[in-house]
Design an enzyme around this catalytic site. Structure first.
Site, mmCIF file in Angstrom:
data_model
loop_
_atom_site.group_PDB
_atom_site.id
_atom_site.type_symbol
_atom_site.label_atom_id
_atom_site.label_comp_id
_atom_site.label_asym_id
_atom_site.label_seq_id
_atom_site.Cartn_x
_atom_site.Cartn_y
_atom_site.Cartn_z
ATOM 1 N N SER A 189 0.837 -1.198 0.000
ATOM 2 C CA SER A 189 0.000 0.000 0.000
ATOM 3 C C SER A 189 0.880 1.260 0.000
ATOM 4 O O SER A 189 1.702 1.430 -0.896
ATOM 5 C CB SER A 189 -0.948 -0.046 1.206
ATOM 6 N N ASP A 343 -9.457 -3.651 -6.416
ATOM 7 C CA ASP A 343 -8.712 -2.627 -5.675
ATOM 8 C C ASP A 343 -8.674 -1.360 -6.513
ATOM 9 O O ASP A 343 -8.322 -1.402 -7.700
ATOM 10 C CB ASP A 343 -7.287 -3.137 -5.404
ATOM 11 N N HIS A 373 -7.690 -4.793 -1.665
ATOM 12 C CA HIS A 373 -6.638 -4.076 -0.960
ATOM 13 C C HIS A 373 -6.533 -4.553 0.496
ATOM 14 O O HIS A 373 -7.516 -4.578 1.221
ATOM 15 C CB HIS A 373 -6.916 -2.572 -0.982
#
Length: 404
Positions: A189, A343, A373
């Site tokens: 991320s 995502d 995600h």
């Protein structure tokens, strides 16, 4: 006394439920997702946590960011009999080093891990299981970097700490039994953002060994176009809703959330930058198979100089590594990029993959068709919040590392 406590808890629950209901849109999970109900449950638990954190801050009990950090840290795992684990500082940066106890005939590979959390959450403790897993499964020395967090330490302190820790480790690798030519940086991320930014910052360093590889796990890489196919298709897919993505990013930069709609519409990008960036950030470069699920070309909106001036840092390559010049991209190390179908950040990874490959950089791409995600992070927490896609992603990362 028990009655009063029960009433207080009931009222608290109602307030939190209202906060979560009105401030978080309903999840929309595509029908092709096999663990659909499980993700729904996790989404609502997560939103309840966000609502509770916001409520506790509003009533003056504690800050929202503290509650969310505590929740993400979770319960630490038990001692690991297979690893030596030690807390140190690289310069002024906190790190935790994981070294396998098993004997080895030569030097090991070294992995620096930059955790996710949008620069405001996450910690060494939160990613304890992740780093232990990579150390055990790949027989590597892993360094978990405890970089400083915003808002106490404003952006770009997070990048500065990761760069400092990386340089220190590259210079002292042999002290930890690591081959300086086999150092890999890795992050998920926003940690993937930091990984890409650190790799770019090192391309001109002649006083250091070259990084062996970079691993980007569903990274955020640009804030030019928030209407790419993945943003449209996964607008309300847990856990990283489009609205939440932008809100967290703006909070990370300590910017007013009133500009969210303008940024979503693209009004923050001046014409000259739009012309420059469209060679790298455009739906035209997303393969057709990723546009079949309800994508519609977005309309353009008038440019706002006021909004651009306010959020200009989003165009920094530290915040948006996809915007780096070709001369930088062409000198980057080999990459592993993991993307997830469900995502909003999927297309950031696809576009970075294309840029690297266009310059002859080798890319190993792992696409999780049922991924969302955060799925890799959740896999190591186990139990009811682990999903099959996360386990698949972990195996792919380990296989890549073993070849380094």
């Amino acid at each position: 006394m028990e009655l009063l406590l029960a009433i207080f808890l009931a009222v608290l629950t109602v307030f939190v439920a209202m906060a979560f209901y009105y401030e978080h849109p309903k999840a929309e999970i595509p029908h092709g997702f096999s663990q659909r109900q499980k993700l729904y449950v996790f989404h609502y638990i997560l939103n309840f946590g966000f609502g509770l954190a916001k409520f506790l801050e509003k009533v003056g009990i504690t800050s929202e960011v503290y509650v969310l950090r505590t929740a993400m840290d979770g319960i630490p795992p038990l001692k690991d009999k297979h690893l030596f684990i030690k807390d140190l500082r690289f310069e002024k940066v906190k790190v935790r080093i994981y070294q396998p106890k098993m004997s080895t005939t030569g030097q090991r590979r070294g992995i620096l891990y930059f955790h996710g959390g949008v620069g405001r959450f996450g910690s060494i403790r939160a990613y304890e299981r992740t780093c232990r897993y990579f150390a055990r499964k790949t027989n590597s020395v892993v360094v978990s970097v405890g970089y400083r967090l915003a808002p106490e330490h404003p952006y770009p302190a997070q990048f500065e700490d990761c760069l400092t820790a990386t340089i220190h480790f590259m210079r002292t690798a042999q002290d930890y039994g690591v081959d300086p030519a086999r150092i890999i940086i890795c992050g998920d991320s926003s940690g993937g953002t930091l990984t890409a930014a650190v790799a770019q910052a090192l391309v001109n360093r002649r006083d250091l060994p070259k990084l062996r590889a970079q691993i980007l796990i569903y990274p955020f890489l640009q804030c030019v176009d928030l209407n790419l196919p993945s943003y449209q298709q996964n607008d309300r897919v847990p856990i990283l809703l489009k609205e939440r993505t932008l809100a967290l990013g703006l909070k990370y930069l300590n910017k007013d959330l009133s500009v969210m709609e303008a940024v979503c519409n693209g009004s923050h990008v001046p014409e000259d930058l739009q012309l420059k960036y469209q060679q790298w950030v455009s739906p035209d470069y997303i393969p057709h198979e990723f546009k079949t699920r309800g994508y519609q070309p977005s309309t353009t909106h008038p440019f706002s100089k006021e909004v651009y001036t306010l959020i200009k840092p989003v165009f920094d390559t530290v915040f948006s590594p996809l915007l780096a010049e070709d001369s930088v991209i062409a000198r980057l190390p080999e990459a592993f990029i993991l993307t997830c179908e469900f995502d909003v950040l999927r297309d950031d990874g696809l576009l970075y993959k294309k840029r690297l490959e266009d310059h002859g950089i080798k890319v190993t791409w792992c696409h999780l068709e049922e991924g969302f995600h955060g799925t890799v992070f959740l896999a190591l927490l186990g139990g009811v919040i682990a999903f099959r896609s996360g386990n698949k992603g972990l195996k792919k990362i380990v296989n890549f590392l073993r070849l380094m």
